[in-house]
Structure formats: structure tokens, C-alpha cells
Design a protein around this motif. Sequence first.
Motif, PDB file in Angstrom:
ATOM      1  N   SER A   1       0.858  -1.185   0.000  1.00 33.49           N
ATOM      2  CA  SER A   1       0.000   0.000   0.000  1.00 33.49           C
ATOM      3  C   SER A   1       0.891   1.231   0.000  1.00 33.49           C
ATOM      4  N   PHE A   2       0.294   2.386  -0.279  1.00 31.04           N
ATOM      5  CA  PHE A   2       1.061   3.626  -0.292  1.00 31.04           C
ATOM      6  C   PHE A   2       1.529   4.023   1.102  1.00 31.04           C
ATOM      7  N   LEU A   3       1.012   3.391   2.135  1.00 28.77           N
ATOM      8  CA  LEU A   3       1.507   3.655   3.485  1.00 28.77           C
ATOM      9  C   LEU A   3       2.951   3.175   3.630  1.00 28.77           C
ATOM     10  N   ASP A   4       3.357   2.241   2.756  1.00 31.86           N
ATOM     11  CA  ASP A   4       4.723   1.715   2.794  1.00 31.86           C
ATOM     12  C   ASP A   4       5.654   2.407   1.798  1.00 31.86           C
ATOM     13  N   PHE A   5       5.147   3.380   1.071  1.00 31.93           N
ATOM     14  CA  PHE A   5       5.964   4.074   0.077  1.00 31.93           C
ATOM     15  C   PHE A   5       7.006   4.949   0.766  1.00 31.93           C
ATOM     16  N   GLN A   6       8.255   4.851   0.293  1.00 29.19           N
ATOM     17  CA  GLN A   6       9.354   5.629   0.862  1.00 29.19           C
ATOM     18  C   GLN A   6       9.931   6.549  -0.215  1.00 29.19           C
ATOM     19  N   PRO A   7       9.539   7.818  -0.206  1.00 33.50           N
ATOM     20  CA  PRO A   7       9.978   8.750  -1.264  1.00 33.50           C
ATOM     21  C   PRO A   7      11.492   8.848  -1.401  1.00 33.50           C
ATOM     22  N   GLN A   8      12.212   8.743  -0.278  1.00 35.66           N
ATOM     23  CA  GLN A   8      13.663   8.940  -0.314  1.00 35.66           C
ATOM     24  C   GLN A   8      14.376   7.900  -1.171  1.00 35.66           C
ATOM     25  N   ILE A   9      13.762   6.729  -1.377  1.00 37.40           N
ATOM     26  CA  ILE A   9      14.357   5.717  -2.246  1.00 37.40           C
ATOM     27  C   ILE A   9      14.529   6.268  -3.661  1.00 37.40           C
ATOM     28  N   TRP A  10      13.664   7.176  -4.032  1.00 39.76           N
ATOM     29  CA  TRP A  10      13.640   7.717  -5.389  1.00 39.76           C
ATOM     30  C   TRP A  10      14.229   9.128  -5.460  1.00 39.76           C
ATOM     31  N   GLY A  11      14.943   9.528  -4.413  1.00 36.29           N
ATOM     32  CA  GLY A  11      15.548  10.852  -4.405  1.00 36.29           C
ATOM     33  C   GLY A  11      14.554  11.962  -4.129  1.00 36.29           C
ATOM     34  N   LEU A  12      13.375  11.599  -3.602  1.00 34.19           N
ATOM     35  CA  LEU A  12      12.350  12.582  -3.257  1.00 34.19           C
ATOM     36  C   LEU A  12      12.405  12.886  -1.766  1.00 34.19           C
ATOM     37  N   PRO A  13      11.903  14.048  -1.336  1.00 34.00           N
ATOM     38  CA  PRO A  13      11.920  14.376   0.092  1.00 34.00           C
ATOM     39  C   PRO A  13      11.166  13.334   0.912  1.00 34.00           C
ATOM     40  N   PRO A  14      11.693  12.928   2.058  1.00 38.36           N
ATOM     41  CA  PRO A  14      11.019  11.915   2.892  1.00 38.36           C
ATOM     42  C   PRO A  14       9.786  12.496   3.571  1.00 38.36           C
ATOM     43  N   PHE A  15       8.884  11.614   3.981  1.00 40.76           N
ATOM     44  CA  PHE A  15       7.736  12.039   4.774  1.00 40.76           C
ATOM     45  C   PHE A  15       8.212  12.508   6.149  1.00 40.76           C
ATOM     46  N   ASP A  16       7.466  13.441   6.719  1.00 42.84           N
ATOM     47  CA  ASP A  16       7.813  13.923   8.060  1.00 42.84           C
ATOM     48  C   ASP A  16       6.558  13.990   8.944  1.00 42.84           C
ATOM     49  N   ASP A  17       5.599  13.066   8.673  1.00 49.44           N
ATOM     50  CA  ASP A  17       4.297  13.166   9.335  1.00 49.44           C
ATOM     51  C   ASP A  17       4.013  12.044  10.339  1.00 49.44           C
ATOM     52  N   TRP A  18       5.044  11.280  10.710  1.00 51.85           N
ATOM     53  CA  TRP A  18       4.830  10.252  11.734  1.00 51.85           C
ATOM     54  C   TRP A  18       4.713  10.921  13.105  1.00 51.85           C
ATOM     55  N   VAL A  19       3.802  10.437  13.919  1.00 50.25           N
ATOM     56  CA  VAL A  19       3.556  10.993  15.250  1.00 50.25           C
ATOM     57  C   VAL A  19       3.619   9.870  16.274  1.00 50.25           C
ATOM     58  N   LEU A  20       4.560   9.957  17.219  1.00 45.42           N
ATOM     59  CA  LEU A  20       4.709   8.947  18.279  1.00 45.42           C
ATOM     60  C   LEU A  20       4.926   7.549  17.700  1.00 45.42           C
ATOM     61  N   ASN A  21       5.832   7.449  16.724  1.00 41.38           N
ATOM     62  CA  ASN A  21       6.212   6.172  16.106  1.00 41.38           C
ATOM     63  C   ASN A  21       5.083   5.505  15.339  1.00 41.38           C
ATOM     64  N   ALA A  22       4.095   6.276  14.918  1.00 41.77           N
ATOM     65  CA  ALA A  22       3.004   5.746  14.114  1.00 41.77           C
ATOM     66  C   ALA A  22       2.561   6.817  13.122  1.00 41.77           C
ATOM     67  N   LEU A  23       1.709   6.410  12.193  1.00 37.88           N
ATOM     68  CA  LEU A  23       1.258   7.316  11.135  1.00 37.88           C
ATOM     69  C   LEU A  23      -0.250   7.541  11.218  1.00 37.88           C
ATOM     70  N   PRO A  24      -0.697   8.788  11.411  1.00 41.13           N
ATOM     71  CA  PRO A  24      -2.131   9.061  11.351  1.00 41.13           C
ATOM     72  C   PRO A  24      -2.646   8.797   9.925  1.00 41.13           C
ATOM     73  N   ILE A  25      -3.792   8.150   9.799  1.00 36.17           N
ATOM     74  CA  ILE A  25      -4.341   7.818   8.482  1.00 36.17           C
ATOM     75  C   ILE A  25      -5.789   8.289   8.374  1.00 36.17           C
ATOM     76  N   ASP A  26      -6.273   8.395   7.130  1.00 32.54           N
ATOM     77  CA  ASP A  26      -7.701   8.610   6.940  1.00 32.54           C
ATOM     78  C   ASP A  26      -8.409   7.392   7.517  1.00 32.54           C
ATOM     79  N   PRO A  27      -9.393   7.576   8.392  1.00 32.04           N
ATOM     80  CA  PRO A  27     -10.007   6.436   9.089  1.00 32.04           C
ATOM     81  C   PRO A  27     -10.536   5.359   8.142  1.00 32.04           C
TER      82      PRO A  27
END
Length: 360
Positions: free
Chosen positions: A207-233
Motif C-alpha cells: 500500500s502507499f503507506l509503505d511508500f518511501q519517497p527517499q528511495i527515489w531521491g524525493l523528500p522523505p515524509f515527516d508526518d509520523w507521530v509517536l512512532n506511528a502514522l495518522p491515516i484517513d479512518p
Amino acid sequence: MDGRRISAAIFDLDGTLLNTEQVTKDLLKEFLVGYGKVVDMEKEDKRMGMIHHESAIAIVKDYDLSITPQQYSQSIMPMYHEKWLQAKPLPGVNRLMKHLQKHGIPFALASNSVKKNVLVKVSSQKGWEESFSVILGSDEVKSGKPSPDLFLEAASRMGVDASCCLVLEDSLVGIRAGKAAHMQVVAVPSIQTESDQFSIADYVIHSFLDFQPQIWGLPPFDDWVLNALPIDPIHFKGSYKNGFLEEISDINASDIPGQAWGVYFGWVDFDSHERFKIVVSIRWDCSCGFFTRNIQACFISGSNEQIRDQQIEVALVGYIRGFQTKQNPSTDAKILDDDKSIALACLDSAAYSYHRCSPA
């Protein structure tokens, strides 16, 4: 992956960005009943990603229907239009689109659907139509996928070299088109399978939750909160028994996206207005020869006795991790003490609050 820096992304639509295939999966079955025919899922899985015109010809031939492909399309397309309006973004899709926009990375949509149908689907999603630099349908190029024409035209309209584009696709047809265009390709399979057919892609994620932009030279995500990721419910109804949840759906289609795969957490509501905290591990199991969804559940508030024999409403609001399915999925998918600790801390945080567990 091979040293080329990615400067633009090109998305497929159906099954990649939207769960259109999930909400329409039983339409052909319903249609064929009127002709005394039964769906052959092996044939339909191979048809995934085909343009509608080619698919219509094949369906009429494969099921020996007493109508023309044009008549088939005229009869079934209104049914599809109605269902498309119910489609929802797949996990992590809105997050990735917003991330690319934030960092000025252009992205296009290249679909094997005709343009007018693409726009119907896109326009039902708030802000999507304005977000894409380019939106293409198969009727705007000489040949649809697996020809590279759609992807090459998208790159041309964005003013980006094809070799610097990253294609994100769910079907083998689309993956082949991306490779034929000499682009980097990430596969996000919508069919729950560990088939090696996706190995021609440069990278495979669940899923796109596992996508890592930095692998492709893109800026990494910075939206993890308390070692987890908030998602659309992710909403669904279910029942609990012996450590597992069984989904209860009002319709034949599941409310849980096929790409939901990993350890999640959220809230459970009861008719009694009680609310518990929960961690779940979602995976697909093929031990019986066919794929079934397996949802292990651990309540981190309340007691199992209170939950037994009750219908519950679940809203998953956070994501902790995926797992390596090609190794030992039953072991990888176990809910760990660390998962429980992370979930408990997160659910005490405002970032993961939720006011109502009720399917949209």
C-alpha cells in the motif's frame, strides 16, 4: 534505484488511487446472471487493466453473449457510473499526493479508461482534479496500456524526461507499459497475491503507506507521530471471537481496502456507547488454496467478556508497520508488545482522536 533522480510521478487510477475495482467487482456477476452465465475469475483477473473497448469484446466472446460489444457497453456502463461515485481513495493516497504538492513535484494521471470516465471518477474526489498537472485517458493516445503511449504523453505534457518519471501501478498491464516507456515503476498490486509476475517492477509495496519517497531521491515524509502514522479512518463493522475480527458488511463488497495490510490501531464503539481501544493485524491468508482476510485483534482497554457476541463499529486511525509476507506472514503479523505500547500512547494523543465510529 539505478541512480536516476525522479522529478515527476505518473499514477494509474483504478485500483491504484481509487478502490473502483472493489466497489464494482460484482457488477459483471450481476450482469451475467441475466444471461445464465457465471463469472470466470481467472479470466477476469487477467483482464485487469485492459481498456474498456477491448474488455467488452473479450467478455462478449468469452461468455458467448447474444449481444454485441457495443450493446454490452450501453447496458453495463450506467451501472459502473453509479458505483464509481462510491469509490474512495486507497490507504496513503491523499497523503502522498499532498506530499508531492508540498515539495513541488508534478504528478500526472494516466488511465486506460476513456477521458470522460476518468473525469467522472476524479471529480468526485475533493481537490483531485486541480492537483494533477496532467490527466490522460486512453482515447487521447494511439494505444492504451501495455503500450507506453500514455506514460510517454504524460511525461511530454509535464515537460519531464521519461527516464526521470516514476510510475505507480497496480496491474501487470500498467507495469509493462511503464517499463516499455523506460520509466521506474512501483507496483501496488490490488490482487492479493505473492505471484512473481510483479517482479518486473522496480519495487513492490502492499500500500502507499509503505511508500518511501527517499528511495527515489524525493523528500522523505515527516508526518509520523509517536512512532506511528495518522491515516484517513478505515471504517468497518465486525464481530469478535477468539482473538480475531470478522467483518460484517451490509453489501457484498468489503469496507476494508484490499491494500490494508499491516498493523493498525483505532477505536471500537458499541451500541451501549462504550468505546474501547484496539490494535489489529490485517493480512491475507492463502493456506486453504484461496485468499481470505485474516484480522487478528487485541483490545488494549475493556475486557473480552464485554466484547463477545456483540456487533462492533471499528475506526482504524493509525498505522504502525507492515511485514515481510514472503518470509513467514503468520509470524510477522503477530501483534507485539511494542505495537500495543505504541498504540496506547498514540490513542491518548490528540493526533489520533476520533469522535464517531460510523461508516461513511
